[in-house]
Write a protein that holds these residues in place. Structure first.
Motif, PDB file in Angstrom:
ATOM      1  N   LEU A  84      45.912  18.430  24.394  1.00 49.99           N
ATOM      2  CA  LEU A  84      46.305  18.161  22.270  1.00 49.99           C
ATOM      3  C   LEU A  84      48.315  18.237  22.725  1.00 49.99           C
ATOM      4  O   LEU A  84      48.541  17.952  21.225  1.00 49.99           O
ATOM      5  N   THR A 133      41.020  13.789  19.015  1.00 49.18           N
ATOM      6  CA  THR A 133      40.263  14.955  19.636  1.00 49.18           C
ATOM      7  C   THR A 133      39.009  15.092  19.685  1.00 49.18           C
ATOM      8  O   THR A 133      38.222  15.588  19.421  1.00 49.18           O
ATOM      9  N   LEU A 193      38.612  24.134  20.017  1.00 45.95           N
ATOM     10  CA  LEU A 193      38.910  23.495  19.403  1.00 45.95           C
ATOM     11  C   LEU A 193      39.368  24.035  18.170  1.00 45.95           C
ATOM     12  O   LEU A 193      39.441  23.888  16.740  1.00 45.95           O
TER      13      LEU A 193
END
Length: 809
Positions: free
Chosen positions: A459, A649, A717
Motif C-alpha cells: 500500500l 487495491t 484493508l
C-alpha cells in the motif's frame, strides 16, 4: 473293525477340559507344602494347556502361550494361604512382575522362615521364659550374642525394629518383650511395619539388668528400638561388618546380619514409573484426595481418581465421604465394561482403609481383579496417582486464580540436538482465554504478521507513502509490571464523536523492538514521531532500508524486497559458497521417503539448514535435496518481491493442490497465493493434515484455506480504509470444485467435506469471492505444489512479480 473301535472309544476333549477348568478353579494351597502345591498346580495346568492349544494355528500359538504364562503365574499366587499375603503383594508390586519360577523360589524361602518362626514360638512356650533381644540403657554387663536370634533369617544376631506411633514417641523404652512381669499397666499404641497397631499392655523389669521392658503378648519374638536405645545414651554403630551397640560403661555387643544391614540402611529414591501396561485397562491406578477444607456447593469434600496405566487417561469422581469409594469403583467398572467392552485386570492403590474393606476385597475377588497395594507409609509406590493428584490441584488453583489481561510465559524452544532447551520470554495477551489441551501451549506476542507487513508495504508503494524506521533503545525482558496495562481502551477513555473530519491514515506496526511508521498525512507522521520520542527512548533510523531480514530498496517505479544477507548466510552454513547455481529448486520425479536411503552419521548440518521435513532421522538423499535447494537460493539471492507504484487495491487469489503426492502418508500438498493488484502479498505451500479421497477433495481444501486468507485481507484493508466493494476472484482449475460451490445438488452429495462446503459456499453467496475457472497452464499456484520443469518454473516465477535487485548489504 478299527473304525468301530474308534467310534466306540473316541471321546471328545471338551468334557475333560471342563473338568480341568473346574479342578483348577477349586484348587487351593490349603495345608500343602509350597513344593507339593507347586508340583500339583503345574501338573493340572500343563494338561489343561495341552488340551486348549491342540487346534490352535501355529501363527497364533506364541501369543496364546504368552497369555497362558501370565495367567498361570497369577492363578498360582492368588491361591496361596493368607500367611503368604506379604510376599504375594511384594511380588505383584514389582515392575515387571517376576516369572513363576522366581516367585516359587521366594515362596520357598518364606516357607522356611515361617517354619523357623513356628519352631521358635513352640520353644518359647515350652521353656516358660522370655528371651530378651538386647539389654539397653547400660545397666549391668552386656548380654552375649548367643541369646539373640532374628525372626527374618533365623540367625542369632539380629532383631526386628518397631517404631512408636504418633502420640507415644516420648516413652522411655528400648526393649519390647512377650513375657515380662508387668507391675505398671499402660495402654500405648505402636505402629508395625505393615501399618497395623500393637497395644502395649504393661511396663516392667525383666531382671535387675533389664528394666523398663514393654509387654506385648501378641508378639512371637522380642523386638528392639534402635532409636530409643540411642535416646538412652547407647551408641549404635552400623558398618559393612555388622552392628555394634555400646552403653555408657563402654561395654559393647556386636550384631552381624545381612537382613539388618539392609533394614537399617537409608531409604533410596524410588525409581520413576517408566514402564507402561501393554493394553488399556490392564492396570488402573487409584487414589483418594481429601478432605477439602471447604465443601463444594454439592457438599463434596473428596475426589477419587482412576488412571489408566497404558493411556494415562484419568477419570475423576467427587465424593462426600471416603465410604463412597467402593460404590464409585463399581460404577466405574460398569462404565468400562459397557463403553469399552473390556474389564479391569489389576487395581493399584495405596494401603488406605477405603480400599481394604471386606466388601471391596470380596468384590475384587469375584471379578478376578488383582489388587496391588503399596506398603504402608510409602506413597511413592503409588506415584502415578499421587502425581496426578498434584497436577489436578495445580490446575484447579490456576483456574481459581483471578484472570489477568497480561501473562508472561516462558515457552520452551525445542532444539533438535542433545543440548539443553532454551526459554524465551514473551508477552502473552489475554492468556487466560487459552484452553488447556487446545491452544494452551501456543504463545501469542503483540507483533505484526509478515503478511500484514507486506500488505502495508504494498500500500505504501502504491500510494507513495514515506516509510520511517525507529528502534527502541532499551527493551526490558525481565522485571515485574507494576502499572495497569490495558490491551483494549477501557470504556469512557475516549468520548464518542458524532462527526469527524478526515485527516489521513497513519500506520504504526511493531515487531519486538523494531517500529515502522507510514501513512498518507506527513503532518500527522511528524506529530506521531515527536510524541514517541518525548515518551520513550527511541532511535531514528531514517528511511526504511532493512527490516526483519528484508532488504528494502526504493525506486521511482516502486519498492523491491529481497533477503540477500539471509541467503548468503544460509549458503555459508551449508558450505556451498563456490557451488554452481541451478535454475530450479527441486528435481523432477524424485519422491522422498522417510526411510529411504542410509542415515546421516551426523545430522547436525541438515538440521541447521532449517529444512521442514525429516528432521528426526535425516538421510543422505534428504541432505542432497536440501543442498540442491540452497544452490538454487544462491543463484537467486538478490531476487525478491516487487511492489509497483500506482497499483490498485484489488485482491486476487489462486489455489491448487497436488493430490496424494507424499510417498509416506499419501497426503496432498496445498498451494495458494494472494495478490494486491500485481503485488504478491501472501502465499503458502504446505502438506495437508489429512488424506484426501480424491483430487477434487484435496483442491477443495486448498480453496477453503485460500478463502480464509482472502477474508482476513479484506478485513485488514477495511480497517485501513481501503474497503473492497467487489468480490475477490479465487482462481481454480478444477471444474468439479467450482460446481460443488455453485450447485446445491453437488453440495448435498459431498458430505465428507461438508464443513468446507459451507464455508466456501457462504463466502460465495455473500459475494465475498467469485470462482473464475483458469486453465492448468495459467494456474500460478501450481509452482507451490510440486517440482516443475525449467521453462514452466521460470514462467510462473515471472507471474509472481519476482525481480532481481542489486544487493545493498
Amino acid at each position: 473293525m478299527w473304525a468301530y473301535l474308534k467310534k466306540v472309544h473316541h471321546q471328545d476333549n471338551d468334557a475333560r477340559r471342563f473338568q480341568l477348568e473346574h479342578v483348577i478353579a477349586m484348587f487351593q494351597h490349603g495345608s500343602l507344602f509350597i513344593q507339593d502345591y507347586y508340583s500339583t498346580f503345574l501338573t493340572l495346568w500343563h494338561e489343561y494347556v495341552d488340551l486348549v492349544t491342540t487346534d490352535v494355528p501355529i501363527a497364533a500359538l506364541s501369543t496364546i502361550q504368552t497369555i497362558h504364562v501370565t495367567t498361570r503365574r497369577d492363578q498360582f499366587l492368588m491361591k496361596l494361604r493368607s500367611e503368604y499375603e506379604f510376599v504375594r503383594s511384594s511380588l505383584l508390586n514389582r515392575s515387571p512382575v517376576p516369572s513363576l519360577d522366581i516367585c516359587f523360589g521366594e515362596l520357598l524361602h518364606e516357607e522356611q522362615c515361617l517354619s523357623t518362626q513356628a519352631i521358635l514360638e513352640q520353644s518359647h512356650g515350652n521353656s516358660g521364659m522370655a528371651t530378651v533381644a538386647y539389654a539397653a540403657q547400660g545397666r549391668g554387663p552386656s548380654m552375649h550374642s548367643k541369646n539373640l536370634y532374628c525372626v527374618l533369617c533365623s540367625c542369632t544376631s539380629c532383631t526386628r525394629l518397631l517404631y512408636p506411633k504418633n502420640g507415644a514417641t516420648n516413652v522411655n523404652f528400648s526393649i519390647i518383650s512377650n513375657g515380662v512381669p508387668s507391675p505398671t499397666l499402660v495402654n500405648l499404641p505402636f505402629r508395625l511395619a505393615n501399618g497395623s497397631s500393637l497395644p502395649i499392655a504393661a511396663i516392667g523389669d525383666a531382671s535387675s539388668k533389664f528394666i523398663n521392658v514393654f509387654l506385648a503378648s501378641q508378639l512371637s519374638t522380642n523386638l528392639i528400638s534402635v532409636g530409643q536405645s540411642v535416646d538412652n545414651n547407647c551408641a549404635v554403630n552400623f558398618s559393612s561388618n555388622g552392628c555394634v551397640v555400646q552403653d555408657q560403661d563402654h561395654s559393647s555387643l556386636s550384631l552381624e546380619c545381612d537382613s539388618c544391614k539392609l533394614g537399617k540402611s537409608k531409604t533410596l529414591h524410588f525409581p520413576l514409573h517408566t514402564s507402561r501396561a501393554s493394553h488399556c485397562f490392564d492396570l488402573i491406578h487409584s487414589d483418594v484426595w481429601g478432605p477439602s477444607p471447604v465443601s463444594s456447593h454439592e457438599k463434596f469434600k473428596y475426589y477419587v481418581t482412576f488412571i489408566d496405566d497404558h493411556s494415562r487417561f484419568t477419570w475423576v469422581y467427587f465424593l462426600r465421604s471416603k465410604s463412597e469409594v467402593f460404590r464409585t469403583f463399581t460404577k466405574f467398572l460398569a462404565y468400562v465394561d459397557n463403553q469399552f467392552s473390556t474389564s479391569i485386570k489389576t487395581l493399584h492403590t495405596d494401603f488406605d482403609g477405603e480400599y481394604l474393606s471386606t466388601e471391596f476385597q470380596v468384590f475384587l475377588a469375584s471379578k478376578g481383579i488383582i489388587h496391588q497395594r503399596s506398603c504402608s507409609s510409602t506413597p511413592q509406590q503409588n506415584g502415578v496417582a499421587e502425581h496426578k493428584n498434584r497436577h489436578l490441584l495445580d490446575v484447579i488453583q490456576s483456574v481459581a486464580a483471578p484472570p489477568v489481561p497480561l501473562v508472561h510465559r516462558f515457552p520452551r524452544v525445542s532444539v533438535p540436538s542433545n543440548s539443553l532447551d532454551r526459554y524465551k520470554a514473551w508477552l502473552v495477551a489475554l492468556g487466560n482465554n487459552q484452553e488447556y489441551g487446545v491452544n494452551y501451549e501456543e504463545t501469542f506476542a503483540p507483533m505484526a504478521k509478515m503478511t500484514t507487513v507486506s500488505t502495508i508495504l504494498a500500500l505504501a508503494a502504491s500510494n507513495d507513502w514515506p516509510l520511517h524506521q525507529m528502534d527502541v533503545k532499551n527493551v526490558f525482558l525481565h522485571g515485574d509490571l507494576k502499572e495497569c496495562i490495558y490491551m483494549k481502551p477501557p470504556p469512557g477513555l475516549f468520548p464518542s464523536l458524532t462527526s469527524h473530519v478526515y485527516m489521513g491514515i497513519v500506520v504504526l506496526f511493531v515487531y519486538v523492538d523494531d517500529i515502522v511508521i507510514t501513512g498518507s498525512d506527513s503532518t500527522l507522521l511528524g506529530q506521531l514521531k515527536t510524541h514517541i520520542f518525548e515518551s520513550f527512548h527511541m532511535k531514528d533510523l531514517g528511511s526504511l532500508t532493512y527490516f526483519l531480514g528484508l532488504e528494502v530498496h526504493h525506486s521511482l517505479s516502486g519498492i523491491s524486497l529481497n533477503q540477500h544477507k539471509y541467503a548468503s548466510d544460509l549458503v555459508a552454513t551449508a558450505g556451498l559458497q563456490g557451488a554452481t547455481s541451478i535454475h530450479t529448486p527441486m528435481e523432477l520425479n524424485v519422491k522422498l521417503r522417510k526411510e529411504k536411503g542410509d542415515l546421516l552419521a551426523d545430522p547436525s548440518l541438515y538440521r541447521k539448514l532449517q529444512v521442514s521435513q525429516f528432521l528426526q532421522n535425516p538421510r543422505h538423499l534428504h541432505l542432497a535435496t536440501a543442498r540442491r535447494i540452497i544452490c538454487y537460493v544462491q543463484g537467486t539471492s538478490t531476487r525478491g518481491l516487487f511492489f509497483p507504484t500506482g497499483n490498485s487495491t484489488r485482491l486476487a487469489a489462486y489455489s491448487d493442490a497436488d493430490w496424494a503426492s507424499c510417498s509416506d502418508t499419501c497426503r496432498s500438498i496445498t498451494g495458494w497465493c494472494v495478490f494486491l493488484s500485481d503485488a504478491l502479498i501472501s502465499w503458502k505451500s504446505k502438506k495437508q493434515d489429512r488424506v484426501s479421497k480424491s483430487s477434487t477433495e484435496s483442491e477443495y481444501w486448498a480453496m477453503s484455506l485460500a478463502c480464509s486468507e482472502i477474508i482476513r485481507f479484506r478485513g485488514l484493508l477495511t480497517e485501513l480504509d481501503f474497503s473492497e466493494t467487489d468480490p475477490t476472484p479465487l482462481h481454480a482449475n478444477n471444474t468439479s470444485d467450482i460446481q460443488i460451490t455453485t450447485n446445491p445438488v453437488y453440495h448435498e452429495r459431498t458430505k465428507h467435506i461438508e464443513v468446507d462446503c459451507h464455508s466456501i459456499r457462504e463466502a460465495f453467496e455473500a459475494r465475498v469471492i467469485t470462482l473464475p475457472h483458469i486453465s492448468t497452464d495459467l494456474q500460478i499456484a501450481d509452482i507451490f505444489t510440486k517440482a516443475l520443469p525449467r521453462h514452466r518454473h521460470c514462467l510462473l516465477s515471472s507471474k509472481l512479480m519476482l525481480v532481481d535487485q542489486l544487493a545493498s548489504i
